[in-house]
Design a protein around this motif. Structure first.
Motif, short mmCIF file in Angstrom:
data_model
loop_
_atom_site.label_atom_id
_atom_site.label_comp_id
_atom_site.label_asym_id
_atom_site.label_seq_id
_atom_site.Cartn_x
_atom_site.Cartn_y
_atom_site.Cartn_z
N LEU A 12 -38.13 45.23 -16.17
CA LEU A 12 -37.38 46.14 -17.05
C LEU A 12 -36.23 46.74 -16.26
O LEU A 12 -36.37 47.81 -15.65
CB LEU A 12 -38.31 47.23 -17.58
CG LEU A 12 -39.54 46.73 -18.34
CD1 LEU A 12 -40.61 47.79 -18.42
CD2 LEU A 12 -39.12 46.28 -19.72
N ASP A 14 -33.48 48.18 -17.24
CA ASP A 14 -32.94 49.42 -17.79
C ASP A 14 -33.86 50.59 -17.40
O ASP A 14 -35.03 50.60 -17.77
CB ASP A 14 -32.85 49.30 -19.31
CG ASP A 14 -32.27 50.51 -19.98
OD1 ASP A 14 -32.63 51.64 -19.61
OD2 ASP A 14 -31.47 50.34 -20.91
N TRP A 16 -34.12 53.64 -18.47
CA TRP A 16 -34.65 54.39 -19.61
C TRP A 16 -35.83 53.66 -20.23
O TRP A 16 -36.84 54.27 -20.55
CB TRP A 16 -33.56 54.62 -20.66
CG TRP A 16 -32.37 55.35 -20.13
CD1 TRP A 16 -31.14 54.82 -19.88
CD2 TRP A 16 -32.30 56.72 -19.76
NE1 TRP A 16 -30.31 55.78 -19.38
CE2 TRP A 16 -30.99 56.96 -19.31
CE3 TRP A 16 -33.21 57.77 -19.76
CZ2 TRP A 16 -30.57 58.21 -18.86
CZ3 TRP A 16 -32.79 59.02 -19.32
CH2 TRP A 16 -31.49 59.23 -18.88
N LYS A 17 -35.68 52.36 -20.41
CA LYS A 17 -36.76 51.58 -21.01
C LYS A 17 -37.94 51.45 -20.06
O LYS A 17 -39.09 51.43 -20.49
CB LYS A 17 -36.25 50.20 -21.44
CG LYS A 17 -35.30 50.31 -22.62
CD LYS A 17 -34.84 48.97 -23.12
CE LYS A 17 -33.89 49.16 -24.29
NZ LYS A 17 -33.42 47.89 -24.80
N SER A 64 -38.48 51.46 -28.07
CA SER A 64 -37.29 51.01 -27.36
C SER A 64 -36.09 50.93 -28.31
O SER A 64 -34.97 51.30 -27.94
CB SER A 64 -37.56 49.64 -26.74
OG SER A 64 -36.42 49.16 -26.09
N HIS A 68 -32.77 53.15 -27.93
CA HIS A 68 -31.44 52.52 -27.92
C HIS A 68 -30.53 53.17 -28.95
O HIS A 68 -29.37 53.50 -28.65
CB HIS A 68 -31.57 51.01 -28.19
CG HIS A 68 -30.25 50.33 -28.29
ND1 HIS A 68 -29.51 49.97 -27.19
CD2 HIS A 68 -29.51 49.96 -29.36
CE1 HIS A 68 -28.38 49.42 -27.58
NE2 HIS A 68 -28.37 49.39 -28.90
#
Length: 82
Positions: A12, A14, A16-17, A64, A68
């Motif tokens: 992962l 990202d 944040w994710k 997610s 987003h």
């Protein structure tokens, strides 16, 4: 009969994710980890396939998408103020 628990590897990139995924793991009673020398983008978790297929991954996909959308809206708001 109890299902076999195996190590699952999730990549992962990202941040944040990745934070979201780790939080979901913990909320579902799982302990996320990384093995020695794994990248910070890697999250490992030991659980059954049904846990991943029926609970963890569907929750992650739904939240997610919401994350987003929220970050997209916040970014547009910041740009419009600039």
């Amino acid at each position: 009969m109890e299902e076999l628990r195996v190590d699952w590897k999730f990549s992962l990139p990202d941040p944040w994710k990745r934070q979201l995924f780790v939080a979901l793991c913990r909320r579902n009673g799982l302990t996320p980890f990384r093995q020695y020398r794994q990248r910070s983008t890697t999250v490992m978790v030991r659980c059954s396939q049904s846990m991943v297929d029926q609970i963890l991954w569907p929750q992650f996909l739904e939240l997610s998408r919401l994350l987003h959308d929220y970050l997209d809206e916040a970014t547009r708001d910041i740009i419009s103020r600039g």
